[in-house]
Design an enzyme around this catalytic site. Structure first.
Site, mmCIF file in Angstrom:
data_model
loop_
_atom_site.group_PDB
_atom_site.id
_atom_site.type_symbol
_atom_site.label_atom_id
_atom_site.label_comp_id
_atom_site.label_asym_id
_atom_site.label_seq_id
_atom_site.Cartn_x
_atom_site.Cartn_y
_atom_site.Cartn_z
ATOM 1 N N PRO A 92 16.374 14.288 16.939
ATOM 2 C CA PRO A 92 16.398 14.716 15.537
ATOM 3 C C PRO A 92 17.726 15.338 15.116
ATOM 4 O O PRO A 92 17.995 15.444 13.918
ATOM 5 C CB PRO A 92 15.260 15.734 15.446
ATOM 6 C CG PRO A 92 15.063 16.217 16.840
ATOM 7 C CD PRO A 92 15.358 15.042 17.712
ATOM 8 N N GLU A 119 7.836 17.474 24.648
ATOM 9 C CA GLU A 119 8.536 18.366 23.723
ATOM 10 C C GLU A 119 10.037 18.119 23.707
ATOM 11 O O GLU A 119 10.746 18.641 22.854
ATOM 12 C CB GLU A 119 8.279 19.827 24.108
ATOM 13 C CG GLU A 119 6.854 20.293 23.832
ATOM 14 C CD GLU A 119 6.501 20.211 22.358
ATOM 15 O OE1 GLU A 119 7.267 20.732 21.530
ATOM 16 O OE2 GLU A 119 5.448 19.617 22.041
ATOM 17 N N ARG A 157 19.677 -8.637 15.497
ATOM 18 C CA ARG A 157 19.656 -9.688 14.477
ATOM 19 C C ARG A 157 21.028 -9.928 13.870
ATOM 20 O O ARG A 157 21.257 -10.966 13.216
ATOM 21 C CB ARG A 157 18.648 -9.345 13.373
ATOM 22 C CG ARG A 157 18.986 -8.110 12.573
ATOM 23 C CD ARG A 157 17.835 -7.700 11.666
ATOM 24 N NE ARG A 157 17.464 -8.746 10.751
ATOM 25 C CZ ARG A 157 18.094 -8.982 9.599
ATOM 26 N NH1 ARG A 157 19.129 -8.206 9.254
ATOM 27 N NH2 ARG A 157 17.698 -9.950 8.798
ATOM 28 N N ASP A 172 21.465 -8.785 3.204
ATOM 29 C CA ASP A 172 20.479 -7.741 3.454
ATOM 30 C C ASP A 172 20.745 -6.511 2.610
ATOM 31 O O ASP A 172 21.890 -6.225 2.232
ATOM 32 C CB ASP A 172 20.515 -7.304 4.928
ATOM 33 C CG ASP A 172 19.884 -8.333 5.845
ATOM 34 O OD1 ASP A 172 19.101 -9.163 5.358
ATOM 35 O OD2 ASP A 172 20.182 -8.292 7.054
#
Length: 260
Positions: A92, A119, A157, A172
């Site tokens: 994060p 955790e 991709r 895209d």
């Protein structure tokens, strides 16, 4: 390109190595994937890879030692192949993953993805062995595997030969060739579906008008749903004079539906 993934659930990665365009590319040898389970580098009967956190608190923390042994095995194999790849951790606190980052990864020779669980991971391992930390956004998953799968799919991709039509990737959403804006809507057969027809311009065969319509729709959708992308494109001087004129018209147009 070679990707190594450290994970307690290697079977999850069959999604990208066996299915869809990424699976076909894997079978063709355009990219290769090898998974490594830290449990295979433990010596106790329970194959322990986690323990209680110092200081108390809920949950468990991944042990550093099994991860170090796993990483050493990867690097030993890499040394025989003459490659050196960075260690990337799903975290994060990492840089938020974007289409630009996917492009950068697709132009590399590969990397090592570390998928955390519980955790988290003993911070001492992160400090000593992790080179890059990557985040998909401000939400929490049970582990790094789903985030790693998303990164692999978005990156693979983009490799040459993966998509049947290379231009597909260029159109895209978020692609730099589109100034990072949203893609335009798409239509296919039948020409009329539940009473609604395909926009007439797409049936005209007039490529210049079609390109202009798609650009207008891209600007319209971005302005409505992701105005932050418009502002970012403006700040980066990525919009043409025609784009700016079209945006001015869209801003004034009463046909512009309210943002939801």
């Amino acid at each position: 390109m070679r990707i190594d993934v450290i994970t307690l659930f290697p079977e999850m990665f069959s999604v990208v190595s066996e299915l869809g365009v990424t699976g076909r590319a894997h079978q063709k040898g355009i990219w290769s994937l090898k998974t490594w389970n830290p449990r295979d580098f433990t010596e106790d009967v329970h194959h322990t890879v986690d323990d209680r956190p110092y200081g108390g608190g809920p949950g468990m923390v991944m042990l550093a030692e099994p991860l170090v042994k796993t990483l050493r095995a990867i690097k030993a194999e890499h040394q025989t192949l003459g490659i050196h790849h960075p260690v990337c951790l799903m975290s994060p606190i990492g840089e938020v993953f974007t289409q630009l980052k996917a492009q950068q990864l697709s132009q590399s020779t590969g990397f090592i993805l570390l998928c955390g669980r519980y955790e988290g991971i003993d911070q001492r391992f992160i400090d000593r062995y992790v080179d890059v930390q990557i985040s998909l956004g401000d939400f929490v998953l049970s582990g790094g595997e789903i985030a790693a799968l998303a990164i692999l799919d978005s990156m693979v991709r983009l490799l040459p030969g993966v998509l049947n039509t290379h231009d597909s990737a260029l159109q895209d959403s978020f692609h730099p060739s589109q100034a990072g804006l949203l893609d335009s809507p798409h239509y296919t057969r039948p020409e009329v579906f539940e009473g609604e027809s395909v926009p007439e311009v797409l049936l005209s065969g007039h490529h210049k008008n079609i390109a202009r319509w798609r650009r207008e729709q891209s600007l319209k959708l971005s302005l409505q749903y992701r105005p932050d992308l418009i502002e970012k494109a403006k700040q980066g001087n990525l919009l043409s004079a025609d784009d700016l004129k079209m945006l001015s018209f869209l801003n004034k147009s009463s046909e512009m539906p309210p943002s939801t």
